[in-house]
Design an enzyme around this catalytic site. Structure first.
Site, PDB file in Angstrom:
ATOM      1  N   LEU A  13       0.834  -1.209   0.000  1.00  0.00           N
ATOM      2  CA  LEU A  13       0.000   0.000   0.000  1.00  0.00           C
ATOM      3  C   LEU A  13       0.869   1.259   0.000  1.00  0.00           C
ATOM      4  O   LEU A  13       0.569   2.235  -0.698  1.00  0.00           O
ATOM      5  CB  LEU A  13      -0.924   0.013   1.223  1.00  0.00           C
ATOM      6  CG  LEU A  13      -1.891   1.181   1.251  1.00  0.00           C
ATOM      7  CD1 LEU A  13      -3.005   0.983   0.240  1.00  0.00           C
ATOM      8  CD2 LEU A  13      -2.482   1.392   2.631  1.00  0.00           C
ATOM      9  N   LEU A 182     -14.329   7.289   0.229  1.00  0.00           N
ATOM     10  CA  LEU A 182     -14.815   8.620   0.591  1.00  0.00           C
ATOM     11  C   LEU A 182     -13.940   9.724   0.001  1.00  0.00           C
ATOM     12  O   LEU A 182     -14.338  10.884  -0.044  1.00  0.00           O
ATOM     13  CB  LEU A 182     -14.879   8.761   2.115  1.00  0.00           C
ATOM     14  CG  LEU A 182     -15.922   7.878   2.794  1.00  0.00           C
ATOM     15  CD1 LEU A 182     -15.912   8.103   4.291  1.00  0.00           C
ATOM     16  CD2 LEU A 182     -17.312   8.159   2.238  1.00  0.00           C
ATOM     17  N   ASP A 237     -14.925  -6.897   2.679  1.00  0.00           N
ATOM     18  CA  ASP A 237     -13.895  -6.167   1.927  1.00  0.00           C
ATOM     19  C   ASP A 237     -14.462  -4.917   1.245  1.00  0.00           C
ATOM     20  O   ASP A 237     -13.800  -3.881   1.182  1.00  0.00           O
ATOM     21  CB  ASP A 237     -13.292  -7.114   0.868  1.00  0.00           C
ATOM     22  CG  ASP A 237     -12.043  -6.534   0.220  1.00  0.00           C
ATOM     23  OD1 ASP A 237     -11.196  -5.998   0.955  1.00  0.00           O
ATOM     24  OD2 ASP A 237     -11.922  -6.592  -1.024  1.00  0.00           O
ATOM     25  N   HIS A 242     -16.975   0.384   1.920  1.00  0.00           N
ATOM     26  CA  HIS A 242     -17.093   1.304   0.784  1.00  0.00           C
ATOM     27  C   HIS A 242     -18.555   1.535   0.356  1.00  0.00           C
ATOM     28  O   HIS A 242     -19.008   2.671   0.236  1.00  0.00           O
ATOM     29  CB  HIS A 242     -16.303   0.782  -0.418  1.00  0.00           C
ATOM     30  CG  HIS A 242     -14.855   0.512  -0.137  1.00  0.00           C
ATOM     31  ND1 HIS A 242     -14.129   1.238   0.769  1.00  0.00           N
ATOM     32  CD2 HIS A 242     -13.985  -0.399  -0.648  1.00  0.00           C
ATOM     33  CE1 HIS A 242     -12.882   0.789   0.805  1.00  0.00           C
ATOM     34  NE2 HIS A 242     -12.777  -0.214  -0.045  1.00  0.00           N
TER      35      HIS A 242
HETATM   36  P1  NDP Z   1       1.642  -5.685   3.403  1.00  0.00           P
HETATM   37  O1  NDP Z   1       1.270  -7.129   3.557  1.00  0.00           O
HETATM   38  O2  NDP Z   1       2.426  -5.301   2.195  1.00  0.00           O
HETATM   39  O3  NDP Z   1       2.387  -5.290   4.746  1.00  0.00           O
HETATM   40  C1  NDP Z   1       3.024  -4.029   4.941  1.00  0.00           C
HETATM   41  C2  NDP Z   1       4.323  -4.261   5.677  1.00  0.00           C
HETATM   42  O4  NDP Z   1       4.048  -4.769   6.978  1.00  0.00           O
HETATM   43  C3  NDP Z   1       5.203  -5.303   5.028  1.00  0.00           C
HETATM   44  O5  NDP Z   1       6.024  -4.729   4.038  1.00  0.00           O
HETATM   45  C4  NDP Z   1       5.985  -5.837   6.201  1.00  0.00           C
HETATM   46  O6  NDP Z   1       7.102  -4.971   6.421  1.00  0.00           O
HETATM   47  C5  NDP Z   1       5.057  -5.695   7.370  1.00  0.00           C
HETATM   48  N1  NDP Z   1       4.402  -6.987   7.652  1.00  0.00           N
HETATM   49  C6  NDP Z   1       3.715  -7.777   6.811  1.00  0.00           C
HETATM   50  N2  NDP Z   1       3.233  -8.859   7.444  1.00  0.00           N
HETATM   51  C7  NDP Z   1       3.625  -8.746   8.711  1.00  0.00           C
HETATM   52  C8  NDP Z   1       3.433  -9.550   9.872  1.00  0.00           C
HETATM   53  N3  NDP Z   1       2.743 -10.690   9.833  1.00  0.00           N
HETATM   54  N4  NDP Z   1       3.978  -9.135  11.039  1.00  0.00           N
HETATM   55  C9  NDP Z   1       4.663  -7.986  11.102  1.00  0.00           C
HETATM   56  N5  NDP Z   1       4.880  -7.182  10.029  1.00  0.00           N
HETATM   57  C10 NDP Z   1       4.369  -7.563   8.862  1.00  0.00           C
HETATM   58  O7  NDP Z   1       0.316  -4.846   3.532  1.00  0.00           O
HETATM   59  P2  NDP Z   1      -0.274  -3.747   2.536  1.00  0.00           P
HETATM   60  O8  NDP Z   1       0.761  -2.711   2.306  1.00  0.00           O
HETATM   61  O9  NDP Z   1      -0.897  -4.418   1.395  1.00  0.00           O
HETATM   62  O10 NDP Z   1      -1.482  -3.166   3.397  1.00  0.00           O
HETATM   63  C11 NDP Z   1      -1.269  -2.382   4.550  1.00  0.00           C
HETATM   64  C12 NDP Z   1      -2.612  -2.134   5.221  1.00  0.00           C
HETATM   65  O11 NDP Z   1      -3.468  -1.473   4.315  1.00  0.00           O
HETATM   66  C13 NDP Z   1      -3.346  -3.416   5.618  1.00  0.00           C
HETATM   67  O12 NDP Z   1      -4.060  -3.162   6.791  1.00  0.00           O
HETATM   68  C14 NDP Z   1      -4.310  -3.645   4.472  1.00  0.00           C
HETATM   69  O13 NDP Z   1      -5.440  -4.372   4.887  1.00  0.00           O
HETATM   70  C15 NDP Z   1      -4.660  -2.222   4.102  1.00  0.00           C
HETATM   71  N6  NDP Z   1      -5.079  -2.065   2.705  1.00  0.00           N
HETATM   72  C16 NDP Z   1      -4.241  -2.433   1.697  1.00  0.00           C
HETATM   73  C17 NDP Z   1      -4.622  -2.256   0.381  1.00  0.00           C
HETATM   74  C18 NDP Z   1      -3.705  -2.615  -0.745  1.00  0.00           C
HETATM   75  O14 NDP Z   1      -4.094  -2.377  -1.894  1.00  0.00           O
HETATM   76  N7  NDP Z   1      -2.535  -3.145  -0.508  1.00  0.00           N
HETATM   77  C19 NDP Z   1      -5.951  -1.670   0.042  1.00  0.00           C
HETATM   78  C20 NDP Z   1      -6.721  -1.270   1.192  1.00  0.00           C
HETATM   79  C21 NDP Z   1      -6.293  -1.476   2.467  1.00  0.00           C
HETATM   80  P3  NDP Z   1       8.441  -5.419   7.145  1.00  0.00           P
HETATM   81  O15 NDP Z   1       8.514  -6.900   7.116  1.00  0.00           O
HETATM   82  O16 NDP Z   1       9.503  -4.746   6.362  1.00  0.00           O
HETATM   83  O17 NDP Z   1       8.292  -4.870   8.509  1.00  0.00           O
HETATM   84  C1  BG6 Z   2      -9.887  -2.180  -1.287  1.00  0.00           C
HETATM   85  C2  BG6 Z   2     -10.216  -3.646  -1.306  1.00  0.00           C
HETATM   86  O1  BG6 Z   2     -10.403  -1.589  -0.122  1.00  0.00           O
HETATM   87  O2  BG6 Z   2     -10.489  -1.567  -2.425  1.00  0.00           O
HETATM   88  C3  BG6 Z   2      -9.739  -4.287  -2.587  1.00  0.00           C
HETATM   89  O3  BG6 Z   2      -9.557  -4.268  -0.208  1.00  0.00           O
HETATM   90  C4  BG6 Z   2     -10.278  -3.551  -3.791  1.00  0.00           C
HETATM   91  O4  BG6 Z   2     -10.141  -5.647  -2.653  1.00  0.00           O
HETATM   92  C5  BG6 Z   2     -10.012  -2.059  -3.663  1.00  0.00           C
HETATM   93  O5  BG6 Z   2      -9.621  -4.055  -4.944  1.00  0.00           O
HETATM   94  C6  BG6 Z   2     -10.720  -1.295  -4.771  1.00  0.00           C
HETATM   95  O6  BG6 Z   2     -10.326   0.040  -4.736  1.00  0.00           O
HETATM   96  P1  BG6 Z   2     -10.361   0.921  -6.065  1.00  0.00           P
HETATM   97  O7  BG6 Z   2     -10.064   2.290  -5.592  1.00  0.00           O
HETATM   98  O8  BG6 Z   2      -9.288   0.363  -6.956  1.00  0.00           O
HETATM   99  O9  BG6 Z   2     -11.710   0.733  -6.656  1.00  0.00           O
END
Ligand code: NDP
Ligand code: BG6
Length: 487
Positions: A13, A182, A237, A242
């Site tokens: 993210l 939002l 999700d 949303h």
């Molecule tokens: P990631 O799985 O990429 O995790 C982010 C970082 O957290 C990793 O690079 C790692 O960094 C650390 N990490 C991962 N797993 C663990 C673990 N089990 N224990 C401790 N540290 C861990 O997550 P995202 O970046 O995809 O998502 C971040 C947040 O945003 C989440 O809550 C997700 O639900 C939410 N989100 C994500 C979206 C997306 O498109 N990716 C969309 C909407 C919401 P390191 O090991 O270097 O510490």
């Molecule tokens: C995230 C969901 O909140 O929104 C994903 O976890 C989904 O599953 C995404 O793909 C969709 O967002 P957008 O902005 O690409 O429509």
């Protein structure tokens, strides 16, 4: 001065959304003159490598060809110079103390510092990170704000636990629960459209509106995110957050003002008026594999991170009702699905028949249909209204035509800001209008938890639909029961 910390700086993210948004804000002069960005994660990385990571992510909306290469290079170098990487564990207070010491060092010449912490980490570590950040790293001379990503729990109980755990160290005022829908342009525009146009105000109720659809579809599956997704499913999700947020903004009463608290009061009120969701008004689906022209599209269950035989829905459609005077009896049909035929999000408002029969069946003319207002959230943002119109020329034939506001025509080719840009800027400015308050979250989970429990306890099997299709047939039967055709 602003000190902005991204926890989980090595993650998906951060790379996809947060760095591009921060850079775009910087490029447009929206960040305070004096700011620093700190990436914090466990991965071993130098600041140089961190800056390279950010550089790779900057495929944001700036049109570099127009910006001019030297401008782009200069701006990005200035930006990178403010980005620092701090390696650390999420559960070690001493690592947070080290982060705090570094921030204090960089802030020493300034009298007032705002600190923003973005929890871009898996939900399993929200609490220790928020606690450590709150205990060790709060600003000594200004506000501290914490952005929390979804999912905010997976049901009412876990959401309450998370809220309570965060509240031990952070006030509600400091907590910014993000729902990036939002921050989308057309969702921000909903209140403007409803409350600043006299022609919509009198029509926005059960007397004129027959039904409302809120549709979300993606033309790709859960590829790569199956592990996360299987624990949540499409209802948690997309729908509980949303789509419900969109519905609340669509259906709420006019707020007393544009203040965050007034808007959120109205949203929570309308969610509380919603009728418990009946299983009979729900259709569930899961995508199966498909092969077309030699190209194979995987089934949800083909993902190695998904447990064998999982019943997790990747599609859901449901009819919801708001039991208040404005919306009594009007079905709100929500639909969300992965691996469908297109990527789109929109609101469709179908109006009742024009009263009287001047151009109706009595005259043997059945060609006219009811008005429909469509708000296309993405892609190709647009608002259009289907109206009946006379076909030009002799005779009295009616046709449907469209009053059409296409954003790209009306506002030029300028790309709209990404939702994360708007939301991060709001956090910096302390504007909470577009963030979820704890009682809204509670009301949303109260609505969805009984349904989710039923689906899981009764092990309700989703209907399979082919990857790339329009979804399961059950959704069409559901809509037809309410005399609706999905848009
Ligand atoms: P990631 O799985 O990429 O995790 C982010 C970082 O957290 C990793 O690079 C790692 O960094 C650390 N990490 C991962 N797993 C663990 C673990 N089990 N224990 C401790 N540290 C861990 O997550 P995202 O970046 O995809 O998502 C971040 C947040 O945003 C989440 O809550 C997700 O639900 C939410 N989100 C994500 C979206 C997306 O498109 N990716 C969309 C909407 C919401 P390191 O090991 O270097 O510490
Ligand atoms: C995230 C969901 O909140 O929104 C994903 O976890 C989904 O599953 C995404 O793909 C969709 O967002 P957008 O902005 O690409 O429509």
């Amino acid at each position: 001065m602003l000190s902005f910390v991204v926890f989980g700086a090595s993650g998906d993210l951060a790379k996809k959304k947060i760095y591009p948004a921060l850079f775009a804000l910087y490029y447009e002069g929206r960040l305070p003159k004096n700011f620093m960005i700190y990436g914090y994660a466990r991965s071993s990385m130098t600041t140089e490598e961190f800056r390279n990571k950010i550089a790779e992510s900057l495929t944001c909306r700036i049109d570099w060809s127009k910006a001019g290469e030297s401008d782009c290079a200069a701006k990005s170098e200035e930006f990178f110079a403010r980005c620092v990487y701090v390696p650390g564990q999420y559960d070690q207070a001493k690592d947070f103390k080290a982060l705090d010491a570094l921030m204090c060092e960089n802030e020493r010449a300034v009298s007032s510092v705002k600190r923003v912490f973005y929890l871009s980490i898996p939900p399993s570590i929200f609490v220790p990170v928020a606690q450590n950040a709150a205990r060790e790293c709060q600003s000594k001379t200004g506000d501290t704000r914490v952005i929390v990503e979804k999912p905010f729990g997976r049901d009412l109980t876990s959401s309450r636990e998370l809220t309570a755990a965060l509240a031990q160290d952070l006030s509600e005022e400091q907590t910014y629960r993000i729902d990036h829908y939002l921050g989308k342009e057309l969702i921000e525009n909903l209140t403007v459209m409803r409350f600043s146009n006299i022609m919509f105000q009198p029509l926005w109720n059960r007397n004129y509106i027959r039904n409302v659809q809120i549709n979300f579809s993606e033309n790709f599956g859960t590829e790569g995110r199956g592990g996360y997704f299987d624990n949540y499913g499409i209802i948690r999700d997309i729908m509980q957050n949303h789509l419900l947020q969109i519905l609340a903004l669509f259906a709420m009463e006019e707020p007393a003002s544009l203040d965050a608290e007034d808007i959120r009061n109205e949203k929570v009120k309308v969610i509380r008026c919603m009728r418990p969701i009946e299983m009979d008004n729900v259709a569930l689906g899961q995508y199966k594999g498909r092969e077309t022209d030699g190209k194979k599209y995987p089934a949800y269950l083909d993902d190695e991170t998904v447990p064998k035989g999982s019943l997790c829905p990747t599609f859901a459609a449901m009819a919801l009702f708001i039991d208040n005077a404005r919306w009594d009896g009007v079905p709100f049909l929500l639909k969300a699905g992965k691996a469908l035929h297109k990527r789109q999000a929109e609101i469709r408002v179908q109006f009742r028949h024009a009263p009287g029969n001047l151009y109706g069946e009595r005259q043997g003319r059945v060609e006219h249909v009811t008005n429909e207002l469509v708000i296309r959230i993405q892609p190709d943002e647009a608002i259009y209204l289907r109206i009946n119109n006379k076909v030009p020329g002799l005779g009295q034939r009616l046709d449907q035509t469209i009053l059409d506001l296409q954003y790209k025509n009306a506002y030029g080719q300028v790309e709209l800001p990404d939702a994360y840009e708007r939301l991060i800027l709001d956090v910096i400015n302390g504007d909470k209008r577009l963030f979820i308050r704890n009682d809204e979250l509670e009301a949303a989970w109260k609505l969805f938890t009984p349904l989710l429990d039923k689906i899981e306890e009764q092990k309700i099997a989703p209907e399979l639909y082919p990857y790339g299709s329009r979804g399961p047939i059950g959704a069409h039967y559901l809509a037809s029961r309410f005399n609706v055709r999905w848009g």
